[in-house]
Design a protein around this motif. Structure first.
Motif, PDB file in Angstrom:
ATOM      1  N   MET A   1       2.714  14.486  12.283  1.00 37.48           N
ATOM      2  CA  MET A   1       3.292  13.687  11.205  1.00 37.48           C
ATOM      3  C   MET A   1       3.486  12.236  11.650  1.00 37.48           C
ATOM      4  N   ASN A   2       3.920  12.061  12.893  1.00 36.41           N
ATOM      5  CA  ASN A   2       4.146  10.710  13.396  1.00 36.41           C
ATOM      6  C   ASN A   2       2.830   9.938  13.486  1.00 36.41           C
ATOM      7  N   ASN A   3       1.749  10.619  13.867  1.00 34.89           N
ATOM      8  CA  ASN A   3       0.441   9.972  13.946  1.00 34.89           C
ATOM      9  C   ASN A   3      -0.051   9.584  12.556  1.00 34.89           C
ATOM     10  N   TYR A   4       0.269  10.383  11.540  1.00 30.56           N
ATOM     11  CA  TYR A   4      -0.125  10.081  10.160  1.00 30.56           C
ATOM     12  C   TYR A   4       0.575   8.813   9.665  1.00 30.56           C
ATOM     13  N   LEU A   5       1.833   8.639   9.999  1.00 31.92           N
ATOM     14  CA  LEU A   5       2.598   7.480   9.520  1.00 31.92           C
ATOM     15  C   LEU A   5       2.255   6.195  10.258  1.00 31.92           C
ATOM     16  N   LYS A   6       1.573   6.267  11.396  1.00 34.73           N
ATOM     17  CA  LYS A   6       1.185   5.054  12.124  1.00 34.73           C
ATOM     18  C   LYS A   6       0.137   4.250  11.367  1.00 34.73           C
ATOM     19  N   GLN A   7      -0.634   4.910  10.513  1.00 28.31           N
ATOM     20  CA  GLN A   7      -1.706   4.239   9.791  1.00 28.31           C
ATOM     21  C   GLN A   7      -1.211   3.555   8.521  1.00 28.31           C
ATOM     22  N   TRP A   8       0.051   3.651   8.205  1.00 23.26           N
ATOM     23  CA  TRP A   8       0.588   3.079   6.969  1.00 23.26           C
ATOM     24  C   TRP A   8       0.887   1.597   7.149  1.00 23.26           C
ATOM     25  N   ASN A   9       0.618   0.820   6.109  1.00 18.77           N
ATOM     26  CA  ASN A   9       0.972  -0.593   6.112  1.00 18.77           C
ATOM     27  C   ASN A   9       1.939  -0.852   4.956  1.00 18.77           C
ATOM     28  N   PHE A  10       2.314  -2.095   4.785  1.00 19.46           N
ATOM     29  CA  PHE A  10       3.307  -2.436   3.763  1.00 19.46           C
ATOM     30  C   PHE A  10       2.814  -2.116   2.356  1.00 19.46           C
ATOM     31  N   MET A  11       1.579  -2.450   2.044  1.00 19.03           N
ATOM     32  CA  MET A  11       1.064  -2.234   0.688  1.00 19.03           C
ATOM     33  C   MET A  11       0.979  -0.750   0.343  1.00 19.03           C
ATOM     34  N   ARG A  12       0.612   0.067   1.320  1.00 20.61           N
ATOM     35  CA  ARG A  12       0.532   1.506   1.066  1.00 20.61           C
ATOM     36  C   ARG A  12       1.924   2.071   0.792  1.00 20.61           C
ATOM     37  N   THR A  13       2.919   1.623   1.532  1.00 20.08           N
ATOM     38  CA  THR A  13       4.293   2.055   1.307  1.00 20.08           C
ATOM     39  C   THR A  13       4.797   1.567  -0.048  1.00 20.08           C
ATOM     40  N   LEU A  14       4.464   0.339  -0.401  1.00 24.26           N
ATOM     41  CA  LEU A  14       4.870  -0.215  -1.687  1.00 24.26           C
ATOM     42  C   LEU A  14       4.242   0.558  -2.847  1.00 24.26           C
ATOM     43  N   ARG A  15       2.970   0.923  -2.722  1.00 22.67           N
ATOM     44  CA  ARG A  15       2.300   1.694  -3.773  1.00 22.67           C
ATOM     45  C   ARG A  15       2.955   3.061  -3.951  1.00 22.67           C
ATOM     46  N   LEU A  16       3.355   3.705  -2.852  1.00 23.07           N
ATOM     47  CA  LEU A  16       4.034   4.993  -2.948  1.00 23.07           C
ATOM     48  C   LEU A  16       5.398   4.833  -3.611  1.00 23.07           C
ATOM     49  N   ALA A  17       6.138   3.798  -3.234  1.00 21.94           N
ATOM     50  CA  ALA A  17       7.460   3.573  -3.826  1.00 21.94           C
ATOM     51  C   ALA A  17       7.347   3.292  -5.329  1.00 21.94           C
ATOM     52  N   LEU A  18       6.361   2.507  -5.740  1.00 17.11           N
ATOM     53  CA  LEU A  18       6.178   2.228  -7.165  1.00 17.11           C
ATOM     54  C   LEU A  18       5.742   3.470  -7.929  1.00 17.11           C
ATOM     55  N   GLY A  19       4.919   4.309  -7.305  1.00 19.37           N
ATOM     56  CA  GLY A  19       4.519   5.557  -7.942  1.00 19.37           C
ATOM     57  C   GLY A  19       5.708   6.476  -8.168  1.00 19.37           C
ATOM     58  N   ILE A  20       6.579   6.577  -7.177  1.00 21.37           N
ATOM     59  CA  ILE A  20       7.791   7.405  -7.318  1.00 21.37           C
ATOM     60  C   ILE A  20       8.701   6.813  -8.377  1.00 21.37           C
ATOM     61  N   LEU A  21       8.801   5.498  -8.434  1.00 17.66           N
ATOM     62  CA  LEU A  21       9.620   4.849  -9.458  1.00 17.66           C
ATOM     63  C   LEU A  21       9.084   5.151 -10.859  1.00 17.66           C
ATOM     64  N   ILE A  22       7.770   5.154 -11.016  1.00 21.76           N
ATOM     65  CA  ILE A  22       7.172   5.473 -12.319  1.00 21.76           C
ATOM     66  C   ILE A  22       7.448   6.920 -12.688  1.00 21.76           C
ATOM     67  N   ILE A  23       7.399   7.838 -11.719  1.00 26.10           N
ATOM     68  CA  ILE A  23       7.720   9.240 -11.991  1.00 26.10           C
ATOM     69  C   ILE A  23       9.155   9.379 -12.466  1.00 26.10           C
ATOM     70  N   VAL A  24      10.077   8.730 -11.766  1.00 24.92           N
ATOM     71  CA  VAL A  24      11.503   8.815 -12.125  1.00 24.92           C
ATOM     72  C   VAL A  24      11.746   8.233 -13.509  1.00 24.92           C
ATOM     73  N   GLN A  25      11.140   7.085 -13.805  1.00 28.26           N
ATOM     74  CA  GLN A  25      11.321   6.483 -15.125  1.00 28.26           C
ATOM     75  C   GLN A  25      10.718   7.359 -16.223  1.00 28.26           C
ATOM     76  N   GLY A  26       9.597   7.995 -15.938  1.00 27.77           N
ATOM     77  CA  GLY A  26       8.989   8.888 -16.910  1.00 27.77           C
ATOM     78  C   GLY A  26       9.850  10.107 -17.197  1.00 27.77           C
ATOM     79  N   ILE A  27      10.494  10.642 -16.174  1.00 34.55           N
ATOM     80  CA  ILE A  27      11.377  11.801 -16.363  1.00 34.55           C
ATOM     81  C   ILE A  27      12.628  11.396 -17.129  1.00 34.55           C
ATOM     82  N   ILE A  28      13.194  10.253 -16.785  1.00 34.70           N
ATOM     83  CA  ILE A  28      14.413   9.794 -17.478  1.00 34.70           C
ATOM     84  C   ILE A  28      14.121   9.542 -18.957  1.00 34.70           C
ATOM     85  N   ALA A  29      12.974   8.925 -19.259  1.00 34.56           N
ATOM     86  CA  ALA A  29      12.628   8.606 -20.643  1.00 34.56           C
ATOM     87  C   ALA A  29      11.966   9.787 -21.363  1.00 34.56           C
TER      88      ALA A  29
END
Length: 77
Positions: A1-29
């Motif tokens: 798992m630690n080796n998998y997370l070494k390949q992550w950069n800022f944009m990849r993390t940001l895309r995941l965070a925005l995707g989760i935010l869209i899921i949460v907003q979709g469930i709330i609405a």
């Protein structure tokens, strides 16, 4: 798992965070299509894929070495 997370950069993390935010907003609405779209956007950084795929946005390099002739223009009156 630690080796998998070494390949992550800022944009990849940001895309995941925005995707989760869209899921949460979709469930709330209670917009299930929006939540599904957020799921798609969350899977893209997890699988490390993009819309273009491998070199999908690059233009092919011409393989011939022929020189193109200069175009000449005439003035039309």
């Amino acid at each position: 798992m630690n080796n998998y997370l070494k390949q992550w950069n800022f944009m990849r993390t940001l895309r995941l965070a925005l995707g989760i935010l869209i899921i949460v907003q979709g469930i709330i609405a209670k917009e299930w299509l929006l939540a599904g779209l957020g799921g798609l956007f969350s899977l893209m950084p997890l699988m490390n894929t993009g819309c273009c795929g491998v070199s999908g946005c690059s233009t092919p390099i011409p393989r011939n070495n022929k020189k193109t002739e200069d175009t000449t223009y005439e003035e039309v009156r």
